[in-house]
Design a protein around this motif. Structure first.
Motif, short mmCIF file in Angstrom:
data_model
loop_
_atom_site.label_atom_id
_atom_site.label_comp_id
_atom_site.label_asym_id
_atom_site.label_seq_id
_atom_site.Cartn_x
_atom_site.Cartn_y
_atom_site.Cartn_z
N LEU A 1 6.44 -41.06 -72.82
CA LEU A 1 6.48 -42.28 -72.01
C LEU A 1 5.28 -42.33 -71.07
O LEU A 1 4.66 -43.38 -70.88
CB LEU A 1 7.78 -42.34 -71.21
CG LEU A 1 9.08 -42.43 -72.01
CD1 LEU A 1 10.28 -42.38 -71.07
CD2 LEU A 1 9.11 -43.68 -72.85
N ALA A 2 4.96 -41.19 -70.47
CA ALA A 2 3.81 -41.14 -69.57
C ALA A 2 2.51 -41.41 -70.33
O ALA A 2 1.63 -42.10 -69.83
CB ALA A 2 3.75 -39.78 -68.87
N ALA A 3 2.40 -40.89 -71.54
CA ALA A 3 1.20 -41.13 -72.34
C ALA A 3 1.10 -42.59 -72.75
O ALA A 3 0.00 -43.17 -72.77
CB ALA A 3 1.20 -40.23 -73.57
N ALA A 4 2.24 -43.22 -73.06
CA ALA A 4 2.22 -44.64 -73.45
C ALA A 4 1.78 -45.54 -72.30
O ALA A 4 1.19 -46.59 -72.53
CB ALA A 4 3.60 -45.07 -73.95
N VAL A 5 2.03 -45.10 -71.09
CA VAL A 5 1.61 -45.88 -69.92
C VAL A 5 0.17 -45.53 -69.53
O VAL A 5 -0.63 -46.40 -69.21
CB VAL A 5 2.58 -45.60 -68.75
CG1 VAL A 5 2.03 -46.12 -67.45
CG2 VAL A 5 3.93 -46.22 -69.03
N ALA A 6 -0.16 -44.26 -69.57
CA ALA A 6 -1.45 -43.79 -69.04
C ALA A 6 -2.62 -44.12 -69.95
O ALA A 6 -3.72 -44.35 -69.46
CB ALA A 6 -1.39 -42.30 -68.80
N TRP A 7 -2.40 -44.12 -71.24
CA TRP A 7 -3.53 -44.35 -72.16
C TRP A 7 -4.20 -45.71 -71.94
O TRP A 7 -5.42 -45.76 -71.76
CB TRP A 7 -3.08 -44.18 -73.61
CG TRP A 7 -4.23 -44.16 -74.54
CD1 TRP A 7 -5.04 -43.10 -74.82
CD2 TRP A 7 -4.71 -45.25 -75.31
NE1 TRP A 7 -6.00 -43.48 -75.71
CE2 TRP A 7 -5.83 -44.79 -76.04
CE3 TRP A 7 -4.33 -46.57 -75.45
CZ2 TRP A 7 -6.54 -45.61 -76.88
CZ3 TRP A 7 -5.04 -47.38 -76.30
CH2 TRP A 7 -6.13 -46.90 -77.01
N PRO A 8 -3.45 -46.82 -71.91
CA PRO A 8 -4.14 -48.08 -71.64
C PRO A 8 -4.71 -48.17 -70.22
O PRO A 8 -5.75 -48.78 -70.01
CB PRO A 8 -3.08 -49.16 -71.88
CG PRO A 8 -1.79 -48.47 -71.92
CD PRO A 8 -2.04 -47.04 -72.24
N LEU A 9 -4.04 -47.52 -69.26
CA LEU A 9 -4.57 -47.56 -67.91
C LEU A 9 -5.94 -46.88 -67.84
O LEU A 9 -6.88 -47.40 -67.24
CB LEU A 9 -3.62 -46.86 -66.93
CG LEU A 9 -2.44 -47.67 -66.43
CD1 LEU A 9 -1.55 -46.80 -65.56
CD2 LEU A 9 -2.90 -48.88 -65.66
N GLY A 10 -6.04 -45.71 -68.45
CA GLY A 10 -7.29 -44.98 -68.39
C GLY A 10 -8.39 -45.60 -69.23
O GLY A 10 -9.54 -45.68 -68.80
N LYS A 11 -8.05 -46.05 -70.43
CA LYS A 11 -9.07 -46.58 -71.33
C LYS A 11 -9.57 -47.95 -70.89
O LYS A 11 -10.75 -48.24 -70.99
CB LYS A 11 -8.54 -46.68 -72.77
CG LYS A 11 -8.35 -45.34 -73.44
CD LYS A 11 -9.67 -44.64 -73.57
CE LYS A 11 -9.50 -43.29 -74.22
NZ LYS A 11 -10.72 -42.52 -74.26
N LEU A 12 -8.68 -48.80 -70.41
CA LEU A 12 -9.10 -50.14 -70.02
C LEU A 12 -9.51 -50.23 -68.55
O LEU A 12 -10.35 -51.04 -68.20
CB LEU A 12 -7.96 -51.15 -70.27
CG LEU A 12 -7.56 -51.34 -71.73
CD1 LEU A 12 -6.36 -52.28 -71.80
CD2 LEU A 12 -8.71 -51.88 -72.54
N GLY A 13 -8.92 -49.39 -67.71
CA GLY A 13 -9.18 -49.49 -66.28
C GLY A 13 -10.31 -48.64 -65.76
O GLY A 13 -10.78 -48.85 -64.65
N GLY A 14 -10.73 -47.66 -66.54
CA GLY A 14 -11.82 -46.81 -66.09
C GLY A 14 -11.38 -45.86 -64.99
O GLY A 14 -10.25 -45.42 -64.93
N ARG A 15 -12.32 -45.56 -64.11
CA ARG A 15 -12.07 -44.57 -63.05
C ARG A 15 -11.64 -45.21 -61.73
O ARG A 15 -12.03 -44.75 -60.66
CB ARG A 15 -13.32 -43.73 -62.84
CG ARG A 15 -13.66 -42.90 -64.04
CD ARG A 15 -14.56 -41.76 -63.64
NE ARG A 15 -14.79 -40.88 -64.76
CZ ARG A 15 -14.03 -39.84 -65.07
NH1 ARG A 15 -12.99 -39.55 -64.33
NH2 ARG A 15 -14.32 -39.09 -66.11
#
Length: 188
Positions: free
Chosen positions: A95-109
């Motif tokens: 569940l954490a990976a499903a949320v974090a992957w788009p946040l990191g890839k689309l949102g950057g740093r």
């Protein structure tokens, strides 16, 4: 030169001659490195994009995609809980990976996104547990899922409280931690 070898009649024939032929070496420009040799530039099928044309991080799109991942993960968690008739708290990492992957890839740093990732991962676990309890209550009472999330939501909350265990606190902690860490790791 080599020594002459005797022929069939016993007399020595002519000596074999060895010649060193120069290798053909075409003229290469100064500083030229042949392809495949160390120091040769990598062959590109296209020119790299200029910095102005590269994709820029978009925090709003990242949060929207993470909300979709959170809802999809919560639904999957609830269906899996009902189908297997038990709760799998370790699925909180997924569940954490499903949320974090788009946040990191689309949102950057963006420094706010890891905090958002941790909160959405924990919310995904909470909604997944609510949805699993709702499916159980739907089977027991016959009330529709919409009613259990609407006017009879207090019944769903009471059912969720009855299924809580002390180990659930650990899984919520893992959700918060992994949501934060995964978002930071995928940011790039």
């Amino acid at each position: 030169m080599t020594a002459p070898a005797p022929g069939s009649d016993g007399k020595a024939g002519p000596a074999a001659q060895h010649y060193a032929a120069p290798m053909y070496e075409p003229e290469a420009p100064v500083g030229y490195v042949a392809p495949g040799m160390p120091g040769a530039p990598a062959p590109y099928a296209y020119a790299p994009l200029p910095p102005s044309a590269r994709r820029r991080p978009n925090a709003v799109a990242a949060v929207a995609a993470a909300l979709g991942g959170m809802l999809a993960g919560a639904l999957a968690y609830g269906f899996l809980t009902k189908a297997l008739d038990r709760e799998f708290g370790w699925l909180v990492i997924g569940l954490a990976a499903a949320v974090a992957w788009p946040l990191g890839k689309l949102g950057g740093r963006n420094p706010v996104l890891p905090v958002v990732g941790s909160l959405l991962a924990a919310l995904s676990l909470l909604l997944g547990q609510f949805f699993g309890v709702t499916l159980y209550l739907h089977e027991l009472t016959g009330a529709s899922v919409g009613e259990l999330f609407g006017p009879q939501f207090d019944l769903t909350v009471e059912g969720w409280k009855a299924t809580l265990e002390p180990l659930d606190a650990l899984f919520y902690g893992i959700a918060v931690f992994e949501g934060f860490v995964f978002t930071r790791r995928t940011a790039g």
